[in-house]
Motif scaffolding. Structure first.
Motif, PDB file in Angstrom:
ATOM      1  N   UNK A 127       0.845  -1.198   0.000  1.00 20.47           N
ATOM      2  CA  UNK A 127       0.000   0.000   0.000  1.00 20.47           C
ATOM      3  C   UNK A 127       0.879   1.247   0.000  1.00 20.47           C
ATOM      4  N   UNK A 128       1.940   1.202   0.805  1.00 24.53           N
ATOM      5  CA  UNK A 128       2.867   2.338   0.880  1.00 24.53           C
ATOM      6  C   UNK A 128       3.528   2.593  -0.471  1.00 24.53           C
ATOM      7  N   UNK A 129       3.904   1.529  -1.158  1.00 22.04           N
ATOM      8  CA  UNK A 129       4.514   1.652  -2.490  1.00 22.04           C
ATOM      9  C   UNK A 129       3.548   2.303  -3.474  1.00 22.04           C
ATOM     10  N   UNK A 130       2.304   1.822  -3.492  1.00 22.02           N
ATOM     11  CA  UNK A 130       1.294   2.383  -4.395  1.00 22.02           C
ATOM     12  C   UNK A 130       0.953   3.831  -4.018  1.00 22.02           C
ATOM     13  N   UNK A 131       0.886   4.114  -2.702  1.00 21.58           N
ATOM     14  CA  UNK A 131       0.486   5.450  -2.238  1.00 21.58           C
ATOM     15  C   UNK A 131       1.515   6.509  -2.612  1.00 21.58           C
ATOM     16  N   UNK A 132       2.772   6.106  -2.744  1.00 19.19           N
ATOM     17  CA  UNK A 132       3.832   7.057  -3.085  1.00 19.19           C
ATOM     18  C   UNK A 132       3.890   7.380  -4.580  1.00 19.19           C
TER      19      UNK A 132
END
Length: 574
Positions: free
Chosen positions: A240-245
């Protein structure tokens, strides 16, 4: 409405104003962001669309991360329950030699956790650690990156997630009636039979609650998979963190967070229903204090002692590694080679040389103190309303305040950032995303359920006659609460304040989504130090930060659980 039938409430403007503020806060930060997230994800074009979901399901990495998170949660339920129950039995139930020393080691997870704990385990088991170098010397073909992937994540989280067992299961086992155990002995029951049919069934409600929390922790694990999982074992939250960035993948992050939220709700619903069907043993009304049991079998006694001291080594090594390496130069930290010349005090001089060096600490302390205080005040007032005005409105409020328990912190963070990255009338047309305030709000939100449960338990334990007596003497509600009720419940309130505070200081999982880039917290700073590309001086400085963190947390726990009476009367942390 029922609540308006109370004259004391109807004509009390302070309570009415505070109640309106609570209603606004609950809607603005617990309800509206989640509704808005659903709308933006599925109705952003004006019509209902599952295009983002379909795109996500076509991503092998995303699907694999979902599966990995579920597998991790299931495995942790097994491993942590085994280790957690053993820790409590070996320190509270069985008569083990050196139990007090063992307890000190097992309690270390209370004084450091999250990214700080991961840093300690990386120093012990990482590719440049003394242990890894020793294994390579013995086995030349040994892989220097052996401590990675699912095994490493499970290993670290198994020993990192036993804090609640040490706190709450220890308290539960001390409440067991010794007469019940003696009666079972007199009936000829063996030690194993007593443990299986008398002791463990009594602990079942506590174990069930801890298992729920544990499963949720496994589903939403962030820092351990990031540090040790690598490309071999990716879980939901890091994905999720990867996609959110990425601006082009923000909707994918939202859908993945929604999947995590749905999984969480399903698990909680299933477990809570199963819990209601449970049959738990009751305790006798005239109970005697539990006496430690000597293990009759010599073989079992030896095995239990060996395992207990093996766990002592596992829990102690990361703490010692952090302390030792904090006194070494950057070359020793990078290479893992310790010599007499490596030791220095320069790291500590550097840490205290300027305000800039202490900035992450100052920021985290500010967030920790302010959010812990605000959430305690908020939940105390909510609990007071629920006790004083027990009706449909307060029951609805109770359910709404449990939203952060049913939703993972990742989904809460995504909802806040997506909703308040533009002006919103509900917050007076302020943009909160990218400000220092949104992280403070996030900290308050995620700590509401636990704080509210403890506050309600403490308030409901106060006899109503005490409050009535104060009123008969002419004291108003506010004076009665401050001067009469609060001193009675202060130990519980300070306890939950301390636990919230020490949990916020090194937090990374929520912070990474909400923090302001110019106001880097301690958790973010320490996490950067765990990377292989981190500058040696940065690692050294963050080791000092971690040592100071442990000292602060130890001091707080000692003050709260010692001086405020948690050890008086035989309950609490010993």
């Amino acid at each position: 409405m029922d609540i308006l039938k109370s004259r004391s409430f109807k004509f009390n403007p302070i309570i009415i104003i505070l109640s309106l503020l609570i209603t606004w806060f609950v809607f603005a930060f617990l309800v509206y962001p989640n509704i808005n997230t659903l709308y933006e994800t599925f109705f952003s074009t004006g019509t209902f669309s599952l295009e983002t979901v379909q795109k996500l399901l076509k991503s092998d990495r995303a699907v694999r991360s979902l599966i990995n998170s579920v597998v991790l949660a299931v495995v942790l339920v097994i491993t942590v329950n085994i280790v957690g129950v053993f820790l409590v039995l070996s320190t509270q139930y069985f008569d083990i030699k050196g139990a007090k020393i063992l307890k000190l080691s097992y309690f270390t997870t209370l004084i450091y956790g999250g990214v700080a704990l991961n840093l300690g385990y990386k120093l012990v088991y990482g590719n440049n650690s003394l242990l890894t170098k020793l294994l390579i010397d013995i086995f030349p073909n040994w892989n220097a990156n052996w401590f990675s992937g699912m095994f490493a994540v499970v290993f670290v989280m198994t020993f990192a997630c036993t804090s609640n067992y040490i706190l709450f299961l220890s308290s539960a086992i001390r409440n067991i009636d010794n007469q019940t155990i003696e009666a079972a002995k007199n009936l000829g029951a063996s030690q194993m039979t007593i443990l299986r049919k008398v002791v463990l069934p009594t602990l079942k409600p506590t174990l069930f609650a801890l298992t729920i929390l544990l499963f949720l922790a496994g589903l939403s694990a962030t820092s351990a998979p990031l540090v040790f999982g690598g490309s071999k074992f990716q879980t939901i939250t890091p994905m999720i963190l990867t996609f959110a960035n990425s601006s082009s993948s923000k909707k994918l992050a939202t859908v993945l967070a929604l999947f995590l939220g749905i999984l969480t709700i399903i698990v909680l619903t299933f477990m809570l229903r199963s819990e209601k069907k449970g049959n738990y043993m009751s305790i006798s009304k005239t109970k005697t204090n539990l006496k430690k049991q000597k293990i009759n079998s010599k073989t079992v006694n030896v095995i239990v002692h060996v395992v207990a001291y093996l766990l002592f080594i596992i829990y102690t090594m990361p703490v010692l590694a952090i302390i030792i390496y904090s006194f070494t130069d950057s070359l020793a930290i990078t290479s893992g080679v310790l010599t007499f010349e490596s030791f220095t005090l320069n790291n500590y001089f550097l840490a205290f040389s300027s305000l800039a060096a202490l900035k992450p600490y100052i920021i985290s302390l500010s967030y920790g103190l302010s959010s812990s205080f605000l959430v305690v005040v908020f939940c105390l007032f909510c609990a007071y309303l629920m006790k004083k005005y027990n009706n449909r409105l307060t029951n609805v409020l109770d359910y709404f305040l449990m939203i952060p328990w049913f939703l993972p912190s990742t989904l809460i963070a995504v909802g806040l950032t997506m909703t308040y990255n533009v002006q919103q009338g509900i917050v007076f047309n302020q943009v909160l995303t990218g400000t220092i305030w949104i992280l403070l709000i996030g900290y308050i939100i995620v700590n509401i359920p636990f704080t509210l449960r403890i506050s309600k338990s403490a308030l409901y334990g106060v006899n109503n006659e005490i409050e009535d007596a104060a009123k008969n003497l002419g004291a108003n509600s506010f004076y009665t609460f401050i001067k009469v009720i609060l001193p009675i419940i202060i130990t519980s309130i300070m306890g939950v304040f301390a636990l919230n505070f020490i949990g916020i200081l090194p937090d990374y999982d929520l912070t990474v989504f909400l923090y302001h880039p110019l106001y880097e917290t301690l958790g973010i700073s320490i996490m950067k130090a765990t990377g292989n590309s981190a500058v040696a001086d940065t690692r050294a400085l963050n080791l000092v930060y971690t040592v100071i963190l442990m000292i602060i947390n130890t001091t707080i726990l000692t003050l709260v659980y010692g001086r405020l009476g948690f050890n008086r009367g035989g309950k609490g942390v010993n």
